[in-house]
Scaffold this active site. Structure first.
Site, mmCIF file in Angstrom:
data_model
loop_
_atom_site.group_PDB
_atom_site.id
_atom_site.type_symbol
_atom_site.label_atom_id
_atom_site.label_comp_id
_atom_site.label_asym_id
_atom_site.label_seq_id
_atom_site.Cartn_x
_atom_site.Cartn_y
_atom_site.Cartn_z
ATOM 1 N N HIS A 1 -1.993 -12.999 -3.186
ATOM 2 C CA HIS A 1 -2.427 -12.265 -1.983
ATOM 3 C C HIS A 1 -3.880 -12.585 -1.633
ATOM 4 O O HIS A 1 -4.257 -12.592 -0.468
ATOM 5 C CB HIS A 1 -2.319 -10.748 -2.207
ATOM 6 C CG HIS A 1 -0.964 -10.169 -1.900
ATOM 7 N ND1 HIS A 1 -0.381 -10.248 -0.663
ATOM 8 C CD2 HIS A 1 -0.096 -9.476 -2.673
ATOM 9 C CE1 HIS A 1 0.800 -9.626 -0.682
ATOM 10 N NE2 HIS A 1 1.002 -9.160 -1.901
ATOM 11 N N GLN B 1 -4.013 -6.318 1.284
ATOM 12 C CA GLN B 1 -2.862 -5.547 1.781
ATOM 13 C C GLN B 1 -3.281 -4.242 2.450
ATOM 14 O O GLN B 1 -2.502 -3.648 3.188
ATOM 15 C CB GLN B 1 -1.890 -5.210 0.632
ATOM 16 C CG GLN B 1 -1.134 -6.412 0.104
ATOM 17 C CD GLN B 1 -0.186 -5.988 -1.002
ATOM 18 O OE1 GLN B 1 -0.585 -5.843 -2.149
ATOM 19 N NE2 GLN B 1 1.067 -5.773 -0.650
ATOM 20 N N CYS C 1 7.665 -7.024 -2.285
ATOM 21 C CA CYS C 1 6.260 -6.817 -1.946
ATOM 22 C C CYS C 1 6.145 -5.605 -1.028
ATOM 23 O O CYS C 1 6.970 -5.441 -0.134
ATOM 24 C CB CYS C 1 5.732 -8.064 -1.242
ATOM 25 S SG CYS C 1 4.021 -7.927 -0.697
ATOM 26 N N LEU C 2 5.137 -4.787 -1.262
ATOM 27 C CA LEU C 2 4.943 -3.596 -0.414
ATOM 28 C C LEU C 2 4.689 -3.991 1.040
ATOM 29 O O LEU C 2 4.921 -3.204 1.945
ATOM 30 C CB LEU C 2 3.763 -2.763 -0.940
ATOM 31 C CG LEU C 2 3.967 -2.121 -2.315
ATOM 32 C CD1 LEU C 2 2.668 -1.496 -2.805
ATOM 33 C CD2 LEU C 2 5.077 -1.078 -2.280
ATOM 34 N N HIS D 1 1.636 -12.681 -8.420
ATOM 35 C CA HIS D 1 1.926 -12.188 -7.067
ATOM 36 C C HIS D 1 0.662 -11.608 -6.406
ATOM 37 O O HIS D 1 0.345 -11.935 -5.265
ATOM 38 C CB HIS D 1 3.038 -11.128 -7.174
ATOM 39 C CG HIS D 1 3.420 -10.490 -5.882
ATOM 40 N ND1 HIS D 1 4.689 -10.592 -5.356
ATOM 41 C CD2 HIS D 1 2.712 -9.714 -5.016
ATOM 42 C CE1 HIS D 1 4.726 -9.912 -4.202
ATOM 43 N NE2 HIS D 1 3.555 -9.367 -3.986
ATOM 44 N N GLY E 1 1.943 -3.253 -8.128
ATOM 45 C CA GLY E 1 0.675 -3.931 -7.893
ATOM 46 C C GLY E 1 0.260 -3.818 -6.443
ATOM 47 O O GLY E 1 1.091 -3.576 -5.564
HETATM 48 ZN ZN ZN Z 1 2.712 -8.209 -2.504
#
Ligand code: ZN
Length: 156
Positions: free
Chosen positions: A134, A51, A88-89, A130, A46
């Protein structure tokens, strides 16, 4: 299409609230295309627009069959509870145990401006929660019951 830079924990943008998308535009379609490419390259499940530095309510969720594009998404139903690990990225190398609903249903707009519903259990349910977090500046590390140790991460 272009690969976008994924912001990392500590960047203030990740802590801001994203604004709704008011109208579909070529720029939004471009953002979705670029996010698709960036998610694919990252190997994640995701990705949320903040982000990649865009404070708009747009997320992608890979449910294992397709990558859903969710514009102005809202959670409309949850059931049960699950406790599992997530990462998480934007927090590379970090994994933690969180509690999330076992089932999640969302409503969102697609790139054609049509509203639709999508749901999922397990990883997909976690991912909906999640990614939507964000959009309000929340990271999974705010919600962890505990972080995994290095040894646990090696054994994932
Ligand atoms: Zn994330």
């Amino acid at each position: 299409m272009a690969l976008l830079n994924i912001l990392k924990e500590g960047d203030e943008t990740l802590r801001k609230k994203s604004r709704p998308v008011e109208k579909l535009s070529p720029r939004l379609i471009q953002l979705l295309d670029d996010m698709q490419e960036t998610l694919k390259e990252s190997g994640g499940v995701g990705l949320a627009a903040p982000q990649v530095g865009i404070l708009r309510r747009v997320v992608l969720v890979d449910n294992g069959e397709e990558v859903l594009e969710l514009i102005n998404p809202e959670i409309i139903e949850t059931r049960g509870e699950q406790t599992d690990y997530e990462g998480c990225l934007s927090c590379p190398g970090k994994w933690g145990i969180t509690k999330r609903p076992a089932y999640v249903k969302v409503r969102a707009m697609n790139r054609k401006g049509k509203y639709y519903e999508a749901d999922g259990t397990g990883l997909t349910a976690r991912c909906f929660c999640h990614e939507l977090d964000h959009l309000d500046g929340t990271l999974f590390i705010d919600k962890v019951e505990r972080m995994l140790t290095e040894e646990e991460i090696e054994n994932l």
